[in-house]
Design a protein around this motif. Sequence first.
Motif, short mmCIF file in Angstrom:
data_model
loop_
_atom_site.label_atom_id
_atom_site.label_comp_id
_atom_site.label_asym_id
_atom_site.label_seq_id
_atom_site.Cartn_x
_atom_site.Cartn_y
_atom_site.Cartn_z
N PHE B 7 83.21 42.56 71.81
CA PHE B 7 84.21 41.63 71.28
C PHE B 7 84.75 40.75 72.41
O PHE B 7 84.88 39.53 72.26
CB PHE B 7 85.34 42.42 70.62
CG PHE B 7 86.35 41.55 69.92
CD1 PHE B 7 86.02 40.88 68.75
CD2 PHE B 7 87.62 41.40 70.45
CE1 PHE B 7 86.94 40.06 68.12
CE2 PHE B 7 88.55 40.58 69.82
CZ PHE B 7 88.21 39.91 68.65
N THR B 8 84.98 41.38 73.57
CA THR B 8 85.47 40.60 74.72
C THR B 8 84.42 39.59 75.17
O THR B 8 84.75 38.45 75.51
CB THR B 8 85.82 41.56 75.87
OG1 THR B 8 86.67 42.58 75.34
CG2 THR B 8 86.54 40.83 76.98
N ALA B 9 83.15 40.01 75.13
CA ALA B 9 82.08 39.09 75.53
C ALA B 9 82.03 37.90 74.57
O ALA B 9 81.87 36.73 75.00
CB ALA B 9 80.75 39.82 75.54
N ALA B 10 82.19 38.17 73.27
CA ALA B 10 82.20 37.07 72.31
C ALA B 10 83.37 36.13 72.59
O ALA B 10 83.23 34.90 72.56
CB ALA B 10 82.30 37.62 70.88
N THR B 48 78.71 39.24 65.94
CA THR B 48 78.07 39.93 64.82
C THR B 48 77.73 41.36 65.21
O THR B 48 77.98 42.31 64.45
CB THR B 48 76.79 39.19 64.40
OG1 THR B 48 77.12 37.82 64.19
CG2 THR B 48 76.20 39.77 63.14
N ALA B 49 77.19 41.51 66.41
CA ALA B 49 76.85 42.86 66.87
C ALA B 49 78.11 43.73 66.94
O ALA B 49 78.09 44.90 66.55
CB ALA B 49 76.18 42.79 68.25
N ALA B 50 79.22 43.13 67.41
CA ALA B 50 80.47 43.90 67.49
C ALA B 50 80.91 44.35 66.10
O ALA B 50 81.31 45.51 65.91
CB ALA B 50 81.56 43.06 68.14
N LEU B 51 80.81 43.45 65.13
CA LEU B 51 81.24 43.81 63.77
C LEU B 51 80.35 44.91 63.19
O LEU B 51 80.83 45.84 62.54
CB LEU B 51 81.22 42.58 62.86
CG LEU B 51 82.28 41.51 63.13
CD1 LEU B 51 82.01 40.26 62.31
CD2 LEU B 51 83.66 42.04 62.83
N VAL B 52 79.05 44.78 63.44
CA VAL B 52 78.12 45.79 62.91
C VAL B 52 78.42 47.14 63.54
O VAL B 52 78.50 48.16 62.86
CB VAL B 52 76.66 45.36 63.17
CG1 VAL B 52 75.70 46.51 62.87
CG2 VAL B 52 76.30 44.14 62.34
N PHE B 72 87.06 39.15 61.67
CA PHE B 72 86.10 38.64 60.70
C PHE B 72 86.37 37.19 60.35
O PHE B 72 85.44 36.39 60.20
CB PHE B 72 86.12 39.49 59.42
CG PHE B 72 85.04 39.09 58.46
CD1 PHE B 72 83.75 39.56 58.62
CD2 PHE B 72 85.29 38.18 57.44
CE1 PHE B 72 82.73 39.15 57.77
CE2 PHE B 72 84.28 37.77 56.58
CZ PHE B 72 83.00 38.25 56.75
N LEU B 73 87.65 36.82 60.24
CA LEU B 73 87.97 35.43 59.91
C LEU B 73 87.46 34.49 61.00
O LEU B 73 86.87 33.44 60.71
CB LEU B 73 89.48 35.25 59.71
CG LEU B 73 89.95 33.84 59.39
CD1 LEU B 73 89.33 33.35 58.09
CD2 LEU B 73 91.47 33.78 59.27
N SER B 74 87.65 34.88 62.27
CA SER B 74 87.18 33.99 63.34
C SER B 74 85.65 33.90 63.29
O SER B 74 85.08 32.83 63.48
CB SER B 74 87.67 34.47 64.70
OG SER B 74 87.32 35.81 64.90
N TRP B 75 85.01 35.00 62.96
CA TRP B 75 83.54 35.00 62.80
C TRP B 75 83.15 34.00 61.71
O TRP B 75 82.24 33.18 61.89
CB TRP B 75 83.11 36.43 62.44
CG TRP B 75 81.64 36.62 62.28
CD1 TRP B 75 80.74 36.95 63.25
CD2 TRP B 75 80.90 36.52 61.05
NE1 TRP B 75 79.49 37.06 62.71
CE2 TRP B 75 79.55 36.79 61.37
CE3 TRP B 75 81.22 36.22 59.73
CZ2 TRP B 75 78.54 36.78 60.41
CZ3 TRP B 75 80.22 36.20 58.78
CH2 TRP B 75 78.90 36.48 59.12
N ALA B 76 83.87 34.04 60.59
CA ALA B 76 83.53 33.15 59.47
C ALA B 76 83.75 31.69 59.86
O ALA B 76 82.98 30.82 59.45
CB ALA B 76 84.37 33.52 58.24
N VAL B 77 84.79 31.42 60.65
CA VAL B 77 85.02 30.04 61.04
C VAL B 77 83.87 29.55 61.93
O VAL B 77 83.43 28.41 61.83
CB VAL B 77 86.39 29.86 61.74
CG1 VAL B 77 86.57 28.42 62.22
CG2 VAL B 77 87.53 30.22 60.80
#
Lengths: 452, 262
Positions: B7-10, B48-52, B72-77
């Motif tokens: 998550f930090t890397a993302a 995505t990997a973090a969420l999985v 997840f919201l930031s992912w969707a944006v």
Amino acid sequence: MRRFVKLFSSVRLAIVLIILVTLASVLGTLIPQGRSAAEYAARYGSLSGLFQALQLTRLYRSGWFLGLLLLFALNIAVCSATRLGAKWRRAFGPAEAADAQGLMASRVKARFRAAPPLATAGDRVAGLLRARRYRVTRTASAGKLELLARKRRLGWLGSDVVHLGLLVILAGGLASGLAGRRSDLALREGETAEVPRAGFSLRLDKFDTEYYPQGGVKDWKSTVTVIENGVPVLTRVVEVNHPLAHRGFLFYQSRYGRDWSAPRLELEVRKRADASFARAVTLRPGERAEVGDPDVSRVVVRAFVPDFVIGEGGRVQSRSQEPRNPAALVEAWKGEERAFSGWVFAGYPDFAQAHGGQGQSPLAFVLKRYEAGQYSVLEAAHDPGANFIWLGSALVTAGLFLAFYWPSREVRVVLEEAQGRVEVIAAGRAAKGREAFEAEFARIFDDARRLS
Amino acid sequence: MTEPSLFTAAFALYAAALIAYFAALFARRESWDRAGLGLAAAGLAVHTAALVLRTVSSGHAPFTNMYESLSFLSWAVVVALIVFGRKPRVARLGPYLMLIVVALVALASSPLMPKEAAPLVPALQSYWLWLHVSVTLLGEAFFAVAFVASALFLAAGAEEKRRRLDALAYRAVAVGFPLFTLGGLVFGMVWAYRAWGRYWAWDPKEVWSLITWFVFALYLHTRIVMGWKGKRSAWIAIAGFLAALFTYFGVNYLLAGLHSYA
Ligand code: HEM
């Protein structure tokens, strides 16, 4: 009547209504709904009377809000109905005569000359349109050929499907409000209760709470049996998120608890002078148990609380319905003489709060077990509106996908024979995605021109 | 790699994308724009990997507390950004959408947000939860695109640019509205019906979803039927996105209701 139709077919009215319903909805979230008159008085002072008179405190059920929704429904119905005919013809109707002038007024158009004969030129254009999945209707007259090509025709009706779905949803809401019923069934294990106005009963066979290894509740499960005319007909487990459906009723796991009014208690009687003496008795509050020993003839439990606390005025109360600090008020008799009277705590076996200041009693008690039957509250809901809601939701969703992702396209072509050449004029329109349509249109007619 | 480090890397990649986008904006270099998009896509992959990973390790959908749902919201944006921001000349939404992404991710990373995946209370154990939250947030991400396009529209001067931004905002609403309707309203009602026995309870969070939906319905109708475009449309889209934001944040903190855990 004409004026009625005119007013209710207007989209301006729709816009006014959408704004009003939105503002009313906002208001309903700013004013807490369905509280007591005292709470409103404390919160809003002299305004609270006005708020209640305007039904702002039960806004979503108020006559004026329902009236707005009714106007909204009428608006949708009349508006869609007045436009449906024309849209249906656009999507599925027969071709109407097109004239070259009219086509040239269109934004998306093409014009070129092709080699005769007319029929061949027409076939060529129709073939190109068909290759792109258009459905082509041809109308021939002397020296003239008209083509009407349409694809994704249902897309024209997307918004009508949405509006129809909205009407079905509003109808469902009305049905739920008028005919929906719900009631709570609080059942102890083994108990049966009649479901109000359902014609059958429900028995709770078993109630379990599942915990996570780390603590915390994982699930509540009620095993229930439906009984019709005294005959068990089915047994199911009802969990949170997994209701039981039976004959138009749904049963939800709503709440649960322990019935601490009559727990089964196990007490151990001990003598301070004789460490080897231990006698267990089982009883419920209010009952007596004979021990029959020379020093203790009988034991009585006067009261039990699951979560002992001393409240106002030194009175004993239960702080909660959880067995956090279970205590029993115990009396012991030696013949006609009271040998012990005091609270016995399950969590603090060495501590008994003795009554009457008689000092150290020769007897001691241990509250070894306390078992209360569980009860489970199942909510029985009968909601004849729900199926309308699902049907309406499906229509709204399908309609939205049709309106936005299934954009209809229409191409009209007029071919006319003149001076030994065929004059071709084409025009098109699309419900959505104009750019993509223009690109497709240009490609079709570039090909047509090249092949001519 | 563990979920927090992914998550930090993302987060780092998104921050780099933000810098590249703003550099492109100020230096007027198109190649940096593409670098921004590339970094955003790389961030998306890691995210995505973090969420999985989180889904696998917690055993439930990653939307059960504020940290997870912000993530997840930031992912969707970012998904919406990639859908709409591929053609750099279309509108230059990149820098501003990325700003929203970085703000959301920063908020999710802040110490205010508890990160532990707590075991789910019974009401949240439902696959309708997955559907309800994911589709709703995806819809809201497209509303964010419409918001940025509309705000840029109001700020823009050149006619051609304004025309494009206006059309872009409409296209984003056209994608977001069906998703929001399906996720926020339909799946929400289905889940409420399964969990509480009523599909609609006029709970403040429900009402605010409805308000958001009405605002976008207003957007569509004023536009199609009354031909409103441009300025007035842009303000309605902005109001709609703010309503969505209020539904997401404000209701939880300012108004009380059944949805208090979500
Ligand atoms: C909140 C409630 C409503 C929703 C969600 C809704 C939804 C829609 C949608 C999705 C479209 C198609 C938009 C597009 O193609 O871009 C549309 C079009 C339209 N709506 Fe509504 N609508 C609502 C209420 C109304 C009402 C009350 C009226 C009554 C006058 C109305 C009249 C129209 C008209 C005339 C169109 C034009 C397009 C067409 O006829 O196909 N709508 N609506």
